[in-house]
Design an enzyme around this catalytic site. Structure first.
Site, short mmCIF file in Angstrom:
data_model
loop_
_atom_site.label_atom_id
_atom_site.label_comp_id
_atom_site.label_asym_id
_atom_site.label_seq_id
_atom_site.Cartn_x
_atom_site.Cartn_y
_atom_site.Cartn_z
CB CYS A 71 12.49 34.40 18.62
SG CYS A 71 13.38 32.84 18.42
CB CYS A 77 16.43 29.63 22.45
SG CYS A 77 17.98 30.51 22.37
CB CYS A 80 15.15 35.50 24.69
SG CYS A 80 16.11 36.38 23.47
CB CYS A 159 19.49 35.05 16.82
SG CYS A 159 19.41 35.78 18.44
CD GLN A 282 30.33 45.98 27.86
OE1 GLN A 282 29.22 45.46 27.83
NE2 GLN A 282 31.03 46.08 28.97
CE1 TYR A 311 38.09 42.54 38.96
CE2 TYR A 311 37.70 44.77 39.77
CZ TYR A 311 37.93 43.43 40.02
OH TYR A 311 38.00 42.99 41.31
CG ASP A 386 32.87 46.90 33.86
OD1 ASP A 386 31.97 46.18 34.33
OD2 ASP A 386 32.97 47.14 32.64
CB CYS A 413 27.36 42.40 34.40
SG CYS A 413 28.75 41.42 34.94
N1 SAH Z 1 35.51 47.40 31.43
C1 SAH Z 1 35.62 46.50 30.31
C2 SAH Z 1 35.60 45.01 30.67
C3 SAH Z 1 34.66 44.57 31.74
S1 SAH Z 1 34.48 42.81 31.84
C4 SAH Z 1 34.55 46.80 29.28
O1 SAH Z 1 33.55 47.45 29.59
O2 SAH Z 1 34.71 46.41 28.12
C5 SAH Z 1 35.46 42.40 33.23
C6 SAH Z 1 36.93 42.27 32.93
O3 SAH Z 1 37.60 41.92 34.14
C7 SAH Z 1 37.29 41.18 31.93
O4 SAH Z 1 38.05 41.76 30.90
C8 SAH Z 1 38.15 40.16 32.75
O5 SAH Z 1 39.18 39.60 31.99
C9 SAH Z 1 38.70 41.04 33.84
N2 SAH Z 1 39.08 40.41 35.12
C10 SAH Z 1 38.54 39.32 35.72
N3 SAH Z 1 39.10 39.12 36.92
C11 SAH Z 1 40.02 40.11 37.11
C12 SAH Z 1 40.91 40.46 38.18
N4 SAH Z 1 40.95 39.75 39.29
N5 SAH Z 1 41.67 41.56 38.03
C13 SAH Z 1 41.63 42.29 36.89
N6 SAH Z 1 40.81 42.00 35.85
C14 SAH Z 1 40.03 40.93 35.95
#
Ligand code: SAH
Length: 458
Positions: A71, A77, A80, A159, A282, A311, A386, A413
């Site tokens: 790119c 940008c 990246c 992109c 994702q 989450y 997560d 992440c």
């Molecule tokens: N496991 C899912 C999403 C992960 S992203 C996947 O892989 O697609 C993290 C997620 O946590 C988001 O959807 C966000 O809205 C949620 N989140 C953020 N704070 C939170 C909390 N205190 N309790 C529950 N969920 C929460």
């Protein structure tokens, strides 16, 4: 030394944001776009007591780790940060970054790092793009990406991380805007109509979604735009989202379908998901599958287990786990995401997944503290978390320790907050058993990571 001083420096290290680091006259300098091994002429942009920032002016001797970036805009940008680094070295950098954080922040000495999962072809992997629309100095409509840390649009419809359909769609949208004098939104004045073009592509199904985000509720000659877009192969959903707020949030609350279905469908493994313009999904479907398969392997399910997925978003991991568990409970703070999760469970005929809206750190303790009719507290064989970058809330970690599941699978992440939280779990009777870094965000400094901790004491 003062601002704008130029000197030649060898880059000896790489910071967590991908910046090059070198020493000059006893001071440490951070240089964006410089790589370990470069000998470069740099110009000081900011000075502090013991360190400073400098701009890369000229590479005198390139690092052997440099690759030809595809790119042309990779330096301006904000997307990246490490495209100029060979992919092999990007993977080494991410593996080292995670291991370093576990050591420094987590206090671990023996770290069971497994080989990092990289991509065979680390470009054009994103299934989603949100192009800001603007006007250049000559009054032409442009689409592109924001320059690092600013809202200045760098025109680029192609992109290197996105799908080739992005360009076709933007050409059609901008051609239409020019013909019918549809204006681009201007952030400074709050005037103008089209703010963003959101594009999603289902890698497995080939389905395409376009959503125009506008500072209003309709477009003139909508039918013309729809007619031109709907003939693109795979086009499934065309919609208009209204956002009249003067802020940085991309999507507004109302979405109106202009053509087709309100969602596209895609698969991760054998599980099917319906994705609307506002759903969280994702962005790298190929690596997401690798990540979820790793999480499933770490969970080690045999069909008898009760699993909590905290989450859970739209239930992606929950539905993956439900295929192998007795019962899965998902918790997520966004109500709309839980609606998606329930719909996706039904779509796949999955009946052993139940979802709750709320904060993980409130819902799980409530279920744990109150007993059901049989006098049982919430129970888990396996807990999966997560969380977003800020990691898990302390109250949630306490509840996990009290519930004492055999295994905790932590999908992260942000390896700094991951390390902080693992320290708590491993201080409370768990042992760090497996760590796998999965490169979901090739060419950037970001990464995903899956970790297994197992209960060490009975
Ligand atoms: N496991 C899912 C999403 C992960 S992203 C996947 O892989 O697609 C993290 C997620 O946590 C988001 O959807 C966000 O809205 C949620 N989140 C953020 N704070 C939170 C909390 N205190 N309790 C529950 N969920 C929460």
């Amino acid at each position: 030394m003062e601002k704008n001083t130029e000197f030649v420096m060898k880059i000896e290290d790489m910071g967590t944001a991908g910046e090059g680091i070198g020493k000059h006259e006893g001071m440490t300098f951070f240089v964006k776009d410089a790589l370990i091994g470069d000998v470069a002429r740099v110009r000081v942009t900011k000075l502090k007591k013991t360190y400073g920032y400098a701009r890369l002016m000229e590479i005198l001797e390139p690092s052997p780790d440099r690759a030809e970036p595809p790119c042309a805009f990779h330096r301006q940008c904000g997307g990246c940060q490490i495209q100029a680094l060979s992919y092999e070295k990007q993977l080494e950098f991410k593996q080292r970054k995670v291991e370093g954080n576990l050591r420094r922040i987590g206090g671990f000495s023996e770290i069971p790092m497994e080989p990092i999962a990289g991509m065979e072809y680390p470009f054009h992997y994103r299934n989603k793009a949100q192009f800001p629309i603007g006007t250049d100095a000559d009054g032409h409509i442009i689409a592109g990406f924001y320059a690092g840390r600013t809202h200045r649009i760098i025109p680029n419809r192609d992109c290197a991380l996105g799908v080739p359909q992005n360009r076709q769609i933007l050409d059609i949208v901008i051609g239409y805007m020019e013909r019918y004098h549809v204006t681009a939104y201007d952030e400074m004045s709050g005037q103008g109509l089209v703010r963003h073009v959101l594009i999603r592509y289902g890698f497995r199904t080939g389905e395409l979604m376009v959503c125009l985000i506008v500072n209003g509720s309709r477009l003139s000659h909508e039918d013309v735009l729809v007619k031109e877009l709907c003939v693109l192969p795979g086009m499934t959903s065309i919609s208009l989202n209204s956002n009249r707020e003067k802020n940085n949030v991309i999507l507004g609350k109302e979405t109106r379908l202009l053509w087709g279905q309100p969602y596209i469908t895609d698969y991760i493994g054998d599980v099917k998901y319906q994705i609307s313009p506002v759903s969280f999904y994702q962005v790298n479907p190929v690596q997401t599958e690798v990540m979820y398969k790793t999480a499933l392997e770490y969970a080690d399910l045999h069909g008898t287990e009760t699993v909590w997925d905290l989450y859970c978003g739209i239930g992606t991991i929950s539905l993956f786990l439900a295929q192998k568990a007795k019962q899965v409970y998902g918790v997520e703070i966004v109500a709309q995401a839980i609606e998606d999760a329930r719909r996706n469970a039904a779509l796949n005929g999955i009946e052993n997944a139940e979802f709750f809206v709320g904060k993980a750190e409130e819902v799980l303790p409530e279920f744990y503290e109150k007993e059901d009719r049989a006098g049982r507290k919430a129970y888990a064989d396996v807990i999966v978390v997560d969380p977003p970058r800020k990691g898990c809330d302390a109250r949630l970690l306490e509840t996990i320790l009290a519930m004492a599941p055999k295994r905790v699978v932590y999908v992260s992440c942000d390896s700094a907050t991951l390390a902080r939280d693992l320290k708590v779990l491993c201080g409370g009777g768990y042992r760090l058993a497996r760590v796998k870094v999965v490169d979901n965000f090739c060419q950037t400094v970001h990464t995903e990571c899956v970790v297994l901790v197992v209960r060490a004491v009975e």
